[in-house]
Write a protein that holds these residues in place. Structure first.
Motif, PDB file in Angstrom:
ATOM      1  N   VAL A   1       0.855  -1.179   0.000  1.00  0.00           N
ATOM      2  CA  VAL A   1       0.000   0.000   0.000  1.00  0.00           C
ATOM      3  C   VAL A   1       0.895   1.234   0.000  1.00  0.00           C
ATOM      4  O   VAL A   1       1.818   1.338   0.805  1.00  0.00           O
ATOM      5  N   ARG A   2       0.605   2.171  -0.898  1.00  0.00           N
ATOM      6  CA  ARG A   2       1.389   3.403  -1.004  1.00  0.00           C
ATOM      7  C   ARG A   2       0.606   4.550  -0.375  1.00  0.00           C
ATOM      8  O   ARG A   2      -0.589   4.692  -0.617  1.00  0.00           O
ATOM      9  N   TRP A   3       1.310   5.361   0.436  1.00  0.00           N
ATOM     10  CA  TRP A   3       0.726   6.503   1.129  1.00  0.00           C
ATOM     11  C   TRP A   3       1.556   7.732   0.817  1.00  0.00           C
ATOM     12  O   TRP A   3       2.780   7.647   0.720  1.00  0.00           O
ATOM     13  N   VAL A   4       0.906   8.898   0.683  1.00  0.00           N
ATOM     14  CA  VAL A   4       1.629  10.160   0.499  1.00  0.00           C
ATOM     15  C   VAL A   4       1.051  11.213   1.448  1.00  0.00           C
ATOM     16  O   VAL A   4      -0.113  11.133   1.848  1.00  0.00           O
TER      17      VAL A   4
ATOM     18  N   GLU B   1      21.646  22.003  19.499  1.00  0.00           N
ATOM     19  CA  GLU B   1      20.523  21.063  19.471  1.00  0.00           C
ATOM     20  C   GLU B   1      19.333  21.657  18.712  1.00  0.00           C
ATOM     21  O   GLU B   1      18.906  22.769  18.980  1.00  0.00           O
ATOM     22  N   ILE B   2      18.826  20.879  17.768  1.00  0.00           N
ATOM     23  CA  ILE B   2      17.642  21.252  17.004  1.00  0.00           C
ATOM     24  C   ILE B   2      16.553  20.241  17.336  1.00  0.00           C
ATOM     25  O   ILE B   2      16.757  19.026  17.227  1.00  0.00           O
ATOM     26  N   LYS B   3      15.394  20.743  17.744  1.00  0.00           N
ATOM     27  CA  LYS B   3      14.252  19.869  18.003  1.00  0.00           C
ATOM     28  C   LYS B   3      13.423  19.796  16.727  1.00  0.00           C
ATOM     29  O   LYS B   3      13.126  20.821  16.115  1.00  0.00           O
ATOM     30  N   LEU B   4      13.063  18.593  16.351  1.00  0.00           N
ATOM     31  CA  LEU B   4      12.252  18.354  15.161  1.00  0.00           C
ATOM     32  C   LEU B   4      10.846  17.957  15.592  1.00  0.00           C
ATOM     33  O   LEU B   4      10.684  17.183  16.546  1.00  0.00           O
ATOM     34  N   HIS B   5       9.843  18.476  14.903  1.00  0.00           N
ATOM     35  CA  HIS B   5       8.461  18.117  15.195  1.00  0.00           C
ATOM     36  C   HIS B   5       7.664  18.140  13.891  1.00  0.00           C
ATOM     37  O   HIS B   5       7.736  19.099  13.132  1.00  0.00           O
ATOM     38  N   ALA B   6       6.919  17.084  13.674  1.00  0.00           N
ATOM     39  CA  ALA B   6       6.082  17.021  12.467  1.00  0.00           C
ATOM     40  C   ALA B   6       4.731  16.412  12.805  1.00  0.00           C
ATOM     41  O   ALA B   6       4.636  15.486  13.612  1.00  0.00           O
ATOM     42  N   GLU B   7       3.718  16.980  12.196  1.00  0.00           N
ATOM     43  CA  GLU B   7       2.370  16.410  12.223  1.00  0.00           C
ATOM     44  C   GLU B   7       2.114  15.958  10.792  1.00  0.00           C
ATOM     45  O   GLU B   7       2.087  16.788   9.878  1.00  0.00           O
ATOM     46  N   ILE B   8       1.996  14.664  10.599  1.00  0.00           N
ATOM     47  CA  ILE B   8       1.902  14.120   9.235  1.00  0.00           C
ATOM     48  C   ILE B   8       0.603  13.343   9.067  1.00  0.00           C
ATOM     49  O   ILE B   8       0.293  12.451   9.852  1.00  0.00           O
ATOM     50  N   GLN B   9      -0.148  13.720   8.038  1.00  0.00           N
ATOM     51  CA  GLN B   9      -1.344  12.984   7.665  1.00  0.00           C
ATOM     52  C   GLN B   9      -1.070  12.375   6.295  1.00  0.00           C
ATOM     53  O   GLN B   9      -0.781  13.107   5.339  1.00  0.00           O
ATOM     54  N   LEU B  10      -1.108  11.054   6.225  1.00  0.00           N
ATOM     55  CA  LEU B  10      -0.863  10.354   4.965  1.00  0.00           C
ATOM     56  C   LEU B  10      -2.187   9.912   4.354  1.00  0.00           C
ATOM     57  O   LEU B  10      -3.125   9.551   5.064  1.00  0.00           O
ATOM     58  N   VAL B  11      -2.231   9.943   3.028  1.00  0.00           N
ATOM     59  CA  VAL B  11      -3.420   9.535   2.281  1.00  0.00           C
ATOM     60  C   VAL B  11      -3.092   8.260   1.519  1.00  0.00           C
ATOM     61  O   VAL B  11      -2.100   8.217   0.771  1.00  0.00           O
ATOM     62  N   LYS B  12      -3.923   7.245   1.698  1.00  0.00           N
ATOM     63  CA  LYS B  12      -3.747   5.980   0.971  1.00  0.00           C
ATOM     64  C   LYS B  12      -4.011   6.232  -0.508  1.00  0.00           C
ATOM     65  O   LYS B  12      -5.021   6.851  -0.881  1.00  0.00           O
ATOM     66  N   GLN B  13      -3.104   5.752  -1.343  1.00  0.00           N
ATOM     67  CA  GLN B  13      -3.230   5.931  -2.785  1.00  0.00           C
ATOM     68  C   GLN B  13      -3.938   4.737  -3.415  1.00  0.00           C
ATOM     69  O   GLN B  13      -3.760   3.595  -2.958  1.00  0.00           O
ATOM     70  N   ALA B  14      -4.711   4.995  -4.429  1.00  0.00           N
ATOM     71  CA  ALA B  14      -5.411   3.916  -5.138  1.00  0.00           C
ATOM     72  C   ALA B  14      -4.377   2.986  -5.765  1.00  0.00           C
ATOM     73  O   ALA B  14      -3.347   3.435  -6.266  1.00  0.00           O
ATOM     74  N   SER B  15      -4.640   1.687  -5.708  1.00  0.00           N
ATOM     75  CA  SER B  15      -3.655   0.734  -6.248  1.00  0.00           C
ATOM     76  C   SER B  15      -3.762   0.592  -7.746  1.00  0.00           C
ATOM     77  O   SER B  15      -4.685   1.004  -8.375  1.00  0.00           O
TER      78      SER B  15
END
Length: 179
Positions: free
Chosen positions: A4-7, A165-179
């Motif tokens: 399954v591919r997600w972007v 020191e660098i703090k990293l923060h991400a909020e990531i929403q991935l969408v399932k791609q049609a196969s």
């Protein structure tokens, strides 16, 4: 089941970094242009075949044009020579029901180093438009000097202007791609 591919859904995702300035306050920066692609063996995110993140250095924003120009210069990211920051996962391991460790190689300014990020899995839902989405909060810390971002200055009192020191923060929403 096939892979399954997600972007990333850029409208519902953000990538930040935080750095201490003068060791008394924190400045937050963002990458406005980035991509995330993940491939999983199924819909669960219990494991991942691959996870790749890229950010365009030229899209860096700290809400201060002069500082952004300095960050893109040879003193820091050297955007002219190194257009992207890249993370490529080597291992995605489950720690608990919702917590994972994401191990991989982070490349900044032509220097690649192994890093481990903490991932909180928010779950999977189908949105009102029928798209399957998965949510994640990603946190970590790196040493900017390890990636060749060594510029600094010292105040009259001897304080460092920019922390290592660098703090990293991400909020990531991935969408399932049609196969």
């Amino acid at each position: 089941m096939a892979n399954v591919r997600w972007v990333a859904d850029p409208m519902h995702s953000e990538v930040q970094f935080k750095v201490k300035h003068l060791m008394i306050t924190t400045v937050t920066g963002y990458f406005k242009s980035f991509e995330v692609e993940a491939v999983t063996p199924d819909d669960t995110f219990k494991s991942a075949e691959s996870i790749v993140f890229t950010a365009e250095v030229d899209s860096i924003s700290t809400n201060n044009e002069q500082r952004d120009t300095h960050l893109k210069s040879g003193d820091f990211f050297d955007a002219e020579q190194h257009q992207q920051v890249r993370f490529e996962a080597t291992n995605y391991e489950q720690v608990s029901d919702e917590e994972y460790k994401l191990h991989g190689n982070l490349s900044i300014r032509g220097v690649s180093k192994p890093v481990t990020l903490n991932v909180e899995f928010g779950g999977i839902v189908v949105d009102p438009y029928g798209q399957t989405k998965a949510g994640f909060t990603v946190d970590g810390k790196i040493s900017r000097k390890e990636f060749g971002l060594t510029w600094n200055a010292v105040t009259e009192a001897g304080s460092v202007v920019v922390s290592d020191e660098i703090k990293l923060h991400a909020e990531i929403q991935l969408v399932k791609q049609a196969s």
